[in-house]
Motif scaffolding. Structure first.
Motif, mmCIF file in Angstrom:
data_model
loop_
_atom_site.group_PDB
_atom_site.id
_atom_site.type_symbol
_atom_site.label_atom_id
_atom_site.label_comp_id
_atom_site.label_asym_id
_atom_site.label_seq_id
_atom_site.Cartn_x
_atom_site.Cartn_y
_atom_site.Cartn_z
ATOM 1 N N TYR A 258 54.491 44.222 -9.219
ATOM 2 C CA TYR A 258 53.390 45.192 -9.168
ATOM 3 C C TYR A 258 52.133 44.716 -9.885
ATOM 4 O O TYR A 258 51.103 45.375 -9.838
ATOM 5 C CB TYR A 258 53.827 46.551 -9.753
ATOM 6 C CG TYR A 258 54.321 46.522 -11.189
ATOM 7 C CD1 TYR A 258 55.632 46.182 -11.481
ATOM 8 C CD2 TYR A 258 53.483 46.841 -12.248
ATOM 9 C CE1 TYR A 258 56.094 46.164 -12.787
ATOM 10 C CE2 TYR A 258 53.937 46.828 -13.560
ATOM 11 C CZ TYR A 258 55.250 46.493 -13.823
ATOM 12 O OH TYR A 258 55.712 46.467 -15.119
ATOM 13 N N VAL B 272 48.085 50.021 -15.963
ATOM 14 C CA VAL B 272 48.740 50.397 -14.695
ATOM 15 C C VAL B 272 48.334 51.798 -14.213
ATOM 16 O O VAL B 272 48.779 52.235 -13.145
ATOM 17 C CB VAL B 272 50.296 50.317 -14.789
ATOM 18 C CG1 VAL B 272 50.759 48.886 -15.009
ATOM 19 C CG2 VAL B 272 50.842 51.254 -15.857
ATOM 20 N N ALA B 273 47.507 52.494 -14.992
ATOM 21 C CA ALA B 273 47.196 53.897 -14.659
ATOM 22 C C ALA B 273 46.595 54.044 -13.252
ATOM 23 O O ALA B 273 46.969 54.950 -12.495
ATOM 24 C CB ALA B 273 46.272 54.495 -15.717
ATOM 25 N N LEU C 266 48.747 58.028 -18.308
ATOM 26 C CA LEU C 266 49.862 58.097 -17.348
ATOM 27 C C LEU C 266 50.030 59.521 -16.831
ATOM 28 O O LEU C 266 50.272 59.747 -15.641
ATOM 29 C CB LEU C 266 51.168 57.598 -17.983
ATOM 30 C CG LEU C 266 51.281 56.094 -18.247
ATOM 31 C CD1 LEU C 266 52.602 55.764 -18.923
ATOM 32 C CD2 LEU C 266 51.134 55.284 -16.956
ATOM 33 N N VAL D 181 51.323 57.534 -6.481
ATOM 34 C CA VAL D 181 51.614 58.977 -6.399
ATOM 35 C C VAL D 181 50.848 59.579 -5.210
ATOM 36 O O VAL D 181 51.407 60.365 -4.440
ATOM 37 C CB VAL D 181 51.275 59.685 -7.731
ATOM 38 C CG1 VAL D 181 51.457 61.196 -7.606
ATOM 39 C CG2 VAL D 181 52.146 59.145 -8.860
ATOM 40 N N LYS E 277 59.881 53.004 -11.434
ATOM 41 C CA LYS E 277 59.402 52.968 -12.820
ATOM 42 C C LYS E 277 58.629 51.679 -13.013
ATOM 43 O O LYS E 277 59.027 50.641 -12.483
ATOM 44 C CB LYS E 277 60.572 53.023 -13.814
ATOM 45 C CG LYS E 277 60.135 52.831 -15.273
ATOM 46 C CD LYS E 277 61.250 53.110 -16.252
ATOM 47 C CE LYS E 277 62.160 51.958 -16.548
ATOM 48 N NZ LYS E 277 61.494 50.737 -17.069
ATOM 49 N N GLY F 270 56.736 56.474 -15.968
ATOM 50 C CA GLY F 270 56.054 55.504 -16.826
ATOM 51 C C GLY F 270 57.011 54.910 -17.848
ATOM 52 O O GLY F 270 58.153 55.354 -17.999
ATOM 53 N N VAL G 60 49.326 53.619 -10.703
ATOM 54 C CA VAL G 60 50.221 54.787 -10.696
ATOM 55 C C VAL G 60 49.603 55.891 -9.836
ATOM 56 O O VAL G 60 50.269 56.495 -8.992
ATOM 57 C CB VAL G 60 50.489 55.292 -12.142
ATOM 58 C CG1 VAL G 60 51.197 56.644 -12.121
ATOM 59 C CG2 VAL G 60 51.305 54.274 -12.925
ATOM 60 N N LYS G 61 48.316 56.114 -10.022
ATOM 61 C CA LYS G 61 47.649 57.187 -9.260
ATOM 62 C C LYS G 61 47.741 56.903 -7.750
ATOM 63 O O LYS G 61 48.043 57.788 -6.954
ATOM 64 C CB LYS G 61 46.196 57.329 -9.715
ATOM 65 C CG LYS G 61 45.508 58.467 -9.003
ATOM 66 C CD LYS G 61 44.181 58.842 -9.561
ATOM 67 C CE LYS G 61 43.528 60.015 -8.847
ATOM 68 N NZ LYS G 61 43.964 60.338 -7.519
ATOM 69 N N VAL H 36 56.378 58.236 -9.697
ATOM 70 C CA VAL H 36 56.418 57.145 -10.688
ATOM 71 C C VAL H 36 56.843 57.668 -12.055
ATOM 72 O O VAL H 36 56.348 58.692 -12.531
ATOM 73 C CB VAL H 36 55.029 56.466 -10.823
ATOM 74 C CG1 VAL H 36 55.083 55.326 -11.845
ATOM 75 C CG2 VAL H 36 54.537 55.934 -9.477
ATOM 76 N N VAL I 191 52.363 60.609 -13.400
ATOM 77 C CA VAL I 191 53.794 60.301 -13.585
ATOM 78 C C VAL I 191 54.587 61.605 -13.752
ATOM 79 O O VAL I 191 54.048 62.604 -14.225
ATOM 80 C CB VAL I 191 54.056 59.383 -14.815
ATOM 81 C CG1 VAL I 191 53.414 58.024 -14.645
ATOM 82 C CG2 VAL I 191 53.632 60.044 -16.117
#
Ligand code: KIV
Length: 267
Positions: A86, A116-117, A167, A124, A109, A132, A120-121, A130, A172
């Protein structure tokens, strides 16, 4: 348990999570009523015998995730995204996360906070839940210089607090806190609306996770204070294997009850 139930459990009841990497492990954990199973990249250390988690590949993890899903059809399964699956590009990360969902994971995870924020968004937004992971993040072992407890300095606490906030904002559904000073893990847990799942992070997290081989006394070479051993399976297994070895050699096994006197498999 589904994702809503996991999120809504915060402040109401504690969550249990254990790592699992194979069909029968998953079957047993589901039978025991464990809330969530993490197919951790600890697969590298525990199953493949690597020194750390860094060599673990997507292909290795995909086999483990699909086996766990077959063993535990009714449990929430989280797939750990391995090192470099990732970090290289957003496209690669989305594709790899999607591959885990396609073989049966409910969520992925990944390790890190601010860095990584954004990813992650995106995940999602595209429908991939996800979890964290903050505190000690083993994929950073070469930068950290070992497996050290986090949250001991003001700088480290600031980074953890910022990580939790970012996060949470990114969407998350839960955050693993690994090797964090208990008081700081408590503060992080109070500061966020998503459940925190601790490993070596003390008593005040919303849930706990342990690695299968530590919890069951299979890996006895590793005994940090945060691990509680609920069984001594390494001894039990070695004792059983010794007995088998002995009985094969002295002719006790197979006994009359283990043989086919006529007909064999056809009957
Ligand atoms: O890989 C793993 O098992 C993990 C847990 C230690 C949280 O990430």
């Amino acid at each position: 348990m589904n994702i809503r139930q996991i999120i809504n459990s915060k402040g109401k009841r504690k969550l249990s999570m254990v790592t699992a990497y194979s069909y029968f492990q998953a079957k047993m954990a589901e039978e025991a009523g464990i809330d969530m199973m993490l197919v951790g990249d600890s697969y590298g250390n525990t199953i493949l015998g690597y020194e750390n988690t860094l060599p673990v590949t997507m292909e290795e993890m995909l086999i483990a995730v699909s086996a766990v899903r077959r063993g535990a059809p009714n449990t929430f399964v989280i797939a750990d995204m391995p090192f470099l699956s990732y970090q290289v590009s957003e496209e690669k990360a989305i594709e790899n996360a999607g591959r885990f969902i396609k073989v049966g994971a409910n969520a992925v995870k990944l390790e890190g906070g601010a860095e990584v924020a954004g990813l992650v968004k995106k995940l999602v937004d595209f429908g991939i839940p996800v979890m964290g992971h903050l505190g000690l993040t083993p994929q950073h072992v070469n930068v950290i210089g070992g497996y050290r407890v986090q949250g001991k300095t003001d700088k480290s606490v600031k980074r953890l607090l910022e990580g939790v906030k970012l996060l949470e904002e990114a969407g998350v559904f839960a955050i693993v806190l690994e090797l964090v000073v208990e008081g700081i893990a408590k503060k992080l847990t109070e500061e966020t609306s998503v459940p925190t799942i601790g490993i070596g992070a003390g008593r005040y997290c919303d849930g706990q996770v342990l690695v299968w081989h530590d919890l069951l006394g299979i890996n006895t070479e590793f005994s940090p204070r945060f691990v509680k051993r609920y069984a001594n399976l390494r001894k039990d297994i070695v004792d059983a294997l010794k007995k088998y070895n002995e009985e094969v050699k002295n002719g006790e096994f197979p006994g009359p009850e283990n043989v086919f006197e006529s007909g064999g498999f056809d009957e």
